[in-house]
Design an enzyme around this catalytic site. Structure first.
Site, mmCIF file in Angstrom:
data_model
loop_
_atom_site.group_PDB
_atom_site.id
_atom_site.type_symbol
_atom_site.label_atom_id
_atom_site.label_comp_id
_atom_site.label_asym_id
_atom_site.label_seq_id
_atom_site.Cartn_x
_atom_site.Cartn_y
_atom_site.Cartn_z
ATOM 1 N N GLY A 45 1.862 -0.104 24.042
ATOM 2 C CA GLY A 45 2.759 1.052 24.068
ATOM 3 C C GLY A 45 4.093 0.768 23.428
ATOM 4 O O GLY A 45 4.943 1.655 23.323
ATOM 5 N N ASN A 68 -3.888 -0.610 5.594
ATOM 6 C CA ASN A 68 -3.616 -0.803 7.016
ATOM 7 C C ASN A 68 -4.067 0.428 7.807
ATOM 8 O O ASN A 68 -3.249 1.195 8.318
ATOM 9 C CB ASN A 68 -2.131 -1.108 7.237
ATOM 10 C CG ASN A 68 -1.860 -1.633 8.627
ATOM 11 O OD1 ASN A 68 -2.712 -1.555 9.513
ATOM 12 N ND2 ASN A 68 -0.669 -2.154 8.829
ATOM 13 N N VAL A 117 5.494 -5.440 15.726
ATOM 14 C CA VAL A 117 5.251 -5.880 17.095
ATOM 15 C C VAL A 117 4.284 -7.053 16.995
ATOM 16 O O VAL A 117 3.264 -6.966 16.296
ATOM 17 C CB VAL A 117 4.642 -4.745 17.951
ATOM 18 C CG1 VAL A 117 4.257 -5.256 19.328
ATOM 19 C CG2 VAL A 117 5.612 -3.569 18.060
ATOM 20 N N GLY A 143 4.833 -0.021 20.214
ATOM 21 C CA GLY A 143 4.999 0.693 18.949
ATOM 22 C C GLY A 143 5.348 2.150 19.187
ATOM 23 O O GLY A 143 6.234 2.709 18.527
ATOM 24 N N TYR A 183 -0.076 6.129 13.364
ATOM 25 C CA TYR A 183 0.986 7.050 12.957
ATOM 26 C C TYR A 183 0.500 8.498 12.992
ATOM 27 O O TYR A 183 1.227 9.397 13.433
ATOM 28 C CB TYR A 183 1.499 6.706 11.562
ATOM 29 C CG TYR A 183 2.141 5.343 11.460
ATOM 30 C CD1 TYR A 183 2.879 4.795 12.509
ATOM 31 C CD2 TYR A 183 2.010 4.595 10.298
ATOM 32 C CE1 TYR A 183 3.471 3.551 12.404
ATOM 33 C CE2 TYR A 183 2.608 3.342 10.182
ATOM 34 C CZ TYR A 183 3.331 2.829 11.239
ATOM 35 O OH TYR A 183 3.915 1.599 11.131
#
Length: 164
Positions: free
Chosen positions: A100, A129, A92, A102, A136
């Site tokens: 929002g 990262n 993105v 992702g 996640y």
């Protein structure tokens, strides 16, 4: 289609190839991997829309411009004896991170995995990262500490294939 504040997520079409390639190059820059970037419009088109497609893609369109993409394909688990969904890339553009988008991509991909009766939905993340790792994990994913990606490429691949 998924709509997130004036942004639509949809299946990629051949006309998206050029814009997708530009976004892929942005991702390579972000990951400091442009020295490995060899993708071309022709190769990408063949991979997504050729006679034997090897991957699929979703794209995010905002005000008529592509601002993100997700490339995915099926893998297989012998232990589950079922296919899985593997997310190769999720990108993105920085201006829309935190919007929002992702989350919408991951939910859409999870729905595809469920619809196709996949046993799992997996992807990799670079260890530096932390922002992505945190995102996640917040989404319910588990970062597997004991697994490492193994890769054979370029000359090593040719040597392995030749038995050298």
């Amino acid at each position: 289609m998924t709509n997130t504040t004036n942004t639509t997520i949809r299946a990629a079409i051949p006309a998206d190839i050029g814009a997708m390639l530009a976004l892929m190059h942005e991702l390579a820059e972000f990951e400091k991997l442009t020295h490995l970037f060899e993708a071309t419009e022709g190769n990408l088109h063949d991979a997504l829309f050729g006679a034997r497609p090897s991957a699929e893609a979703l794209v995010a369109e905002h005000d008529g411009h592509l601002v993100g993409y997700a490339v995915f394909f099926h893998n297989f688990s012998t232990f589950l004896s079922r296919r899985g969904l593997y997310l190769e890339d999720l990108y993105v553009q920085p201006a829309l991170r935190g919007s929002g988008l992702g989350t919408a991509f991951l939910r859409r991909l999870a729905a595809i995995a469920v619809e196709r009766r996949c046993g799992r939905f997996e992807w990799s993340v670079l260890d530096w990262n932390q922002r992505a790792i945190d995102f996640y994990t917040k989404m319910g994913a588990t970062v597997l500490p004991d697994w490492r990606i193994v890769r054979v490429a370029d000359d090593a691949l040719l040597k392995l294939a030749d038995g050298a």
